[in-house]
Design an enzyme around this catalytic site. Structure first.
Site, mmCIF file in Angstrom:
data_model
loop_
_atom_site.group_PDB
_atom_site.id
_atom_site.type_symbol
_atom_site.label_atom_id
_atom_site.label_comp_id
_atom_site.label_asym_id
_atom_site.label_seq_id
_atom_site.Cartn_x
_atom_site.Cartn_y
_atom_site.Cartn_z
ATOM 1 N N THR B 100 0.869 -1.168 0.000
ATOM 2 C CA THR B 100 0.000 0.000 0.000
ATOM 3 C C THR B 100 0.905 1.217 0.000
ATOM 4 O OG1 THR B 100 -1.788 -1.114 1.133
ATOM 5 C CG2 THR B 100 -1.756 1.287 1.275
ATOM 6 N N LYS B 175 -7.196 1.595 -2.946
ATOM 7 C CA LYS B 175 -6.829 1.169 -1.595
ATOM 8 C C LYS B 175 -7.012 2.319 -0.610
ATOM 9 C CE LYS B 175 -5.265 -1.382 1.764
ATOM 10 N NZ LYS B 175 -4.001 -2.103 1.951
ATOM 11 N N LYS B 243 0.439 5.054 8.407
ATOM 12 C CA LYS B 243 1.148 5.293 7.140
ATOM 13 C C LYS B 243 0.129 5.441 6.004
ATOM 14 C CE LYS B 243 2.416 1.825 4.784
ATOM 15 N NZ LYS B 243 1.865 1.024 3.650
#
Lengths: 303, 303
Positions: B100, B175, B243
């Protein structure tokens, strides 16, 4: 009370109440109703329900009375007002409030009903107009366990998941948990759909990916497609959700809790109402994000 | 490239990568791997994978190279660094980044790979360690459709829902939508569970009611029970979610979007890290609410 043929009262013939009272009539129960106007009750009267003039009369004639009205304010006057349910309560009669209302008010009703020799349950629901129509509601019940058992065969006609949550007010508290969970989830879905559009993705493909992973939710599966189709019809109206979130936050505050996600959701919904969306479905929250995006950077604390 | 026996490379043998590379070996593919230390690769080497010293070598020897590392920073050095994948890229080789990571970085990788006669896909996943183990991941793919078709039989070994999302970067954008939806939903679930406890409800009964109505979600069904059991093991670690949310917000900002729910979730998670929860699972967000409640009224904008 003859357990085989209780007299049942029903007050509140809105979208939800119409379906629920209909299930009781369909099951062969003898139903008495009242409403603000006889016209509102016409459908159920044509199906054999009997009209009664005042709530107090219902409470004096029936073994169990269900109520499903708009707001805690409506509940308060319906139960405590002149000619209200409590003023006419017959000993042994059970009052079941299915309105999403204040936990504190549910406790007050329960106490007063007991004082008068009757009983009360708070039994708010989740599952919307469709759940009411199809009798698949989730019903969250607070009050005496014995009263819950007494109401169970009737509630079973309206819902699929009946869960006893604890003493008076617990049904309402559980419904607040439900609305709080939905509020955060709705922001997540609206922000995700807004991001999808702005990044040039095909939102249908995004939905396909998201609905099979850890982002899956009822809101995503049921409301995101409506958002994307520009369908903002209720379902569950913004004005009712705002009412619920206000109860939740008031109740949280009384417990010394902070629920910042829910607070933010309420601020966004209040802003949405200023744009004229109060009668639309909760999925209309999507619109506020387009507005924020158009304005560029705004101070979200003021939104 | 012989379509029947492509040489496959894999970099990133963490929790996810170990499972995914294992599926490739199980399916009989000839796998080459590298990692920061040979020790990290021991498991897969024992199953027949071959060790290669540098990423650049992998890219020069393999037909398809999968990467699944920690952060955009790791991706950048793995692809663009000295001895990185792009420096060794053999014309015709396909690089598939399942980390990701940033949509912008995915676009840069794609351009550079094309320039060198190869190709690249961004293919981040949802479904967690369990989805990786059971090969039921949702995989969101950005890049050239023809490259997606080329990678499909391999991705099929790792995931159940493969959706082509659009040109390079689109997998990452999708995502981000996924993480945004989860962030709001997680706040909702944590706030609901906190409310449930503080109002004296039995949280298990609350879960039963909520999971059958409009509040139902993957997070509620899978993570709320862990929260209630005091199980804060990852699943998906807080530090990784932070993150991801940072990438999402940076990317949203570049598009001129505001996602206040996601912003709030990030603030809460950053606060959580200060309390030492960065290695715990995302469900540890629950803890921040107990803390807020203990402090009484706090300025949530500063949280």
């Amino acid at each position: 009370m003859d357990p085989k043929t209780p007299e049942i009262g029903f007050i509140g013939l809105g979208v939800m109440g119409r379906s629920l009272s209909g299930h009781l009539v369909s099951a062969g129960y003898d139903l008495r109703v009242t409403a603000r106007s006889r016209e509102k009750a016409r459908g159920i009267l044509e199906r054999g329900a009997r009209w009664v003039e005042f709530p107090a009369e219902l409470a004096s004639q029936c073994d169990v009375v269900f109520t499903m009205v708009g707001s805690p304010c409506d509940v308060e006057s319906l139960y405590f007002g002149a000619e209200g349910l409590l003023s006419g309560l017959r000993p042994g009669t059970l009052l079941v409030d299915m309105t999403t209302s204040s936990p504190k008010l549910a406790v007050r009703i329960s106490k007063e009903a007991k004082t008068r020799g009757g009983g009360a349950l708070d039994a708010p629901v989740s599952g919307g107009d469709r759940g009411a129509r199809e009798a698949t509601l989730s019903i969250m019940v607070g009050g005496e366990p014995s009263e819950f058992e007494r109401a169970r065969p009737l509630l079973r006609l309206m819902g699929k998941t009946l869960v006893y949550q604890g003493p008076a007010g617990s049904g309402q508290h559980c419904k607040m948990c439900n609305q709080i969970a939905i509020a955060g989830g709705m922001m997540g879905v609206c922000e995700a759909m807004t991001y999808a559009r702005h990044s040039g993705l095909n939102p249908d493909a995004v939905l396909q990916s998201l609905s099979t992973g850890a982002a899956a939710s009822w809101t995503l599966s049921n409301l995101a497609p409506r958002m994307l189709a520009g369908d903002f019809k209720p379902g569950f109206a913004v004005k009712h959700f705002i009412k619920d979130l206000k109860i939740a936050l008031e109740s949280a505050e009384e417990m010394g809790l902070r629920t910042p996600g829910t607070e933010l959701a309420l601020r966004l919904y209040l802003q949405l109402v200023q744009n004229g969306s109060e009668e639309e479905g909760t999925q209309a929250l999507l619109k506020i994000y387009s507005r924020i995006a158009e304005q560029g950077r705004v101070d979200v604390e003021k939104v």
